[in-house]
Design a protein around this motif. Structure first.
Motif, PDB file in Angstrom:
ATOM      1  N   ALA A 217      18.564   1.048  17.958  1.00  0.00           N
ATOM      2  CA  ALA A 217      18.442  -0.237  18.661  1.00  0.00           C
ATOM      3  C   ALA A 217      17.734  -1.333  17.885  1.00  0.00           C
ATOM      4  CB  ALA A 217      17.718  -0.016  19.994  1.00  0.00           C
ATOM      5  N   SER A 218      17.084  -1.022  16.761  1.00  0.00           N
ATOM      6  CA  SER A 218      16.269  -2.045  16.104  1.00  0.00           C
ATOM      7  C   SER A 218      16.839  -2.463  14.759  1.00  0.00           C
ATOM      8  CB  SER A 218      14.829  -1.535  15.909  1.00  0.00           C
ATOM      9  OG  SER A 218      14.785  -0.497  14.950  1.00  0.00           O
ATOM     10  N   ASP A 219      16.435  -3.651  14.339  1.00  0.00           N
ATOM     11  CA  ASP A 219      16.792  -4.168  13.022  1.00  0.00           C
ATOM     12  C   ASP A 219      15.714  -3.844  11.991  1.00  0.00           C
ATOM     13  OD1 ASP A 219      19.206  -5.716  13.900  1.00  0.00           O
ATOM     14  OD2 ASP A 219      17.680  -6.759  15.092  1.00  0.00           O
ATOM     15  N   TYR A 220      14.452  -3.840  12.451  1.00  0.00           N
ATOM     16  CA  TYR A 220      13.311  -3.533  11.604  1.00  0.00           C
ATOM     17  C   TYR A 220      12.447  -2.509  12.317  1.00  0.00           C
ATOM     18  CZ  TYR A 220      14.636  -7.646   8.927  1.00  0.00           C
ATOM     19  OH  TYR A 220      15.343  -8.543   8.168  1.00  0.00           O
ATOM     20  N   THR A 221      11.735  -1.707  11.531  1.00  0.00           N
ATOM     21  CA  THR A 221      10.841  -0.706  12.110  1.00  0.00           C
ATOM     22  C   THR A 221       9.507  -0.721  11.375  1.00  0.00           C
ATOM     23  OG1 THR A 221      12.653   0.745  12.807  1.00  0.00           O
ATOM     24  CG2 THR A 221      10.495   1.753  12.580  1.00  0.00           C
ATOM     25  N   VAL A 235       1.541   1.890   8.189  1.00  0.00           N
ATOM     26  CA  VAL A 235       1.894   2.676   7.007  1.00  0.00           C
ATOM     27  C   VAL A 235       3.038   2.023   6.244  1.00  0.00           C
ATOM     28  CG1 VAL A 235       2.717   4.917   6.165  1.00  0.00           C
ATOM     29  CG2 VAL A 235       1.147   4.816   8.121  1.00  0.00           C
ATOM     30  N   GLU A 236       4.101   1.661   6.970  1.00  0.00           N
ATOM     31  CA  GLU A 236       5.300   1.147   6.311  1.00  0.00           C
ATOM     32  C   GLU A 236       6.086   0.265   7.279  1.00  0.00           C
ATOM     33  OE1 GLU A 236       9.159   2.823   3.746  1.00  0.00           O
ATOM     34  OE2 GLU A 236       7.489   4.164   4.260  1.00  0.00           O
ATOM     35  N   TYR A 237       6.681  -0.777   6.730  1.00  0.00           N
ATOM     36  CA  TYR A 237       7.451  -1.727   7.538  1.00  0.00           C
ATOM     37  C   TYR A 237       8.658  -2.154   6.727  1.00  0.00           C
ATOM     38  CZ  TYR A 237       8.207  -6.026  10.346  1.00  0.00           C
ATOM     39  OH  TYR A 237       8.719  -7.017  11.137  1.00  0.00           O
ATOM     40  N   ASP A 238       9.857  -1.967   7.263  1.00  0.00           N
ATOM     41  CA  ASP A 238      11.050  -2.272   6.495  1.00  0.00           C
ATOM     42  C   ASP A 238      12.236  -2.421   7.435  1.00  0.00           C
ATOM     43  OD1 ASP A 238      12.666  -2.718   4.272  1.00  0.00           O
ATOM     44  OD2 ASP A 238      11.888  -0.970   3.177  1.00  0.00           O
TER      45      ASP A 238
END
Length: 261
Positions: A217-221, A235-238
């Protein structure tokens, strides 16, 4: 950590944000930029501060007496934690949908109209209610029973009613704190489909424990974890596809493959 690029267009930004409950630091040094008209999912193990983070974006944490926020949250170039900013106005522009459906003890019509009414809306209320219910993919199911209680609806319908109530005050950002955790799989799918439609007009930030939902459901996490002091951190975003198929941090890979959490 990768920050998403949207040609400099972000709906909201957190810069070096830490949130405390009394002396306990619940989240530390969070910096995030959320692209406009995109869906961003916040994932991570229980207790890592995801809900605390999302509640900071419309100052809901202000309602907790011991809570305080350091750093800044920028919306339209202004820090929403500036002392001159009205938190009620922030919550009108940045709406929130909670984990469990929470309709008011009012009719379906009044559930949707209530926020607009208290904000002094003077236009066509019938049109506003219908428009919000249509955007929430609920109109066809309730148009003949607008005077019935919101509690008469199923759980999934109640959650879409709450989304319609949020839409009716015309926010720019919609925050969703595990909006499908109390729903069955069919109702969950309806909400996920609805979110995809809503991003055409709104920026959506969603907390979820369901990694499959984040992937769908998402474009970014954004993946959060907690340190030895139980303070949540980023921790991480992409982009979602990159984070799930090619995570840059070993801890992210361990979490999404089920080795902890």
């Amino acid at each position: 950590m990768t920050q998403p690029s949207q040609n400099g267009r972000y709906a909201i930004e957190a810069n070096n944000m830490s949130i405390y409950y009394g002396s306990f630091r619940a989240v530390k040094n969070i910096s995030l930029k959320f692209p406009t008209h995109q869906i961003t999912a916040l994932i991570g193990p229980s207790g890592c501060g995801k809900s605390t983070v999302i509640r900071s974006f419309n100052r809901m944490n202000d309602l907790v007496a011991t809570a305080r926020t350091e750093g800044e949250v920028l919306y339209q170039g202004h820090n929403i934690y500036d002392s001159r900013v009205d938190p009620v106005e922030v919550r009108r522009r940045i709406g929130m949908v909670f984990q469990k459906p929470n309709p008011f003890p009012k009719t379906i019509y009044e559930n949707v109209a209530w926020g607009a009414r208290i904000n002094g809306y003077k236009g066509d209320m019938d049109g506003l209610v219908e428009g919000a219910l249509r955007q929430a993919a609920l109109w066809d199911e309730v148009k003949d029973k607008l005077n019935q209680s919101g509690f008469s609806l199923s759980g999934g319908q109640q959650q879409r009613l709450c989304i319609a109530r949020t839409i009716a005050v015309k926010p720019e950002i919609i925050l969703m704190d595990e909006p499908t955790s109390a729903l069955d799989p069919i109702a969950t799918l309806r909400i996920e489909e609805l979110i995809q439609e809503l991003k055409k007009n709104y920026t959506i930030i969603i907390v979820t424990h369901n990694m499959q939902q984040a992937a769908r459901a998402s474009d970014y996490t954004a993946f959060f974890n907690m340190d030895t002091d139980r303070a949540g951190y980023l921790v991480e975003y992409d982009q979602t596809n990159d984070l799930f198929t090619n995570p840059k941090n070993e801890m992210t890979e361990q979490y999404i493959t089920g080795r902890f959490g």
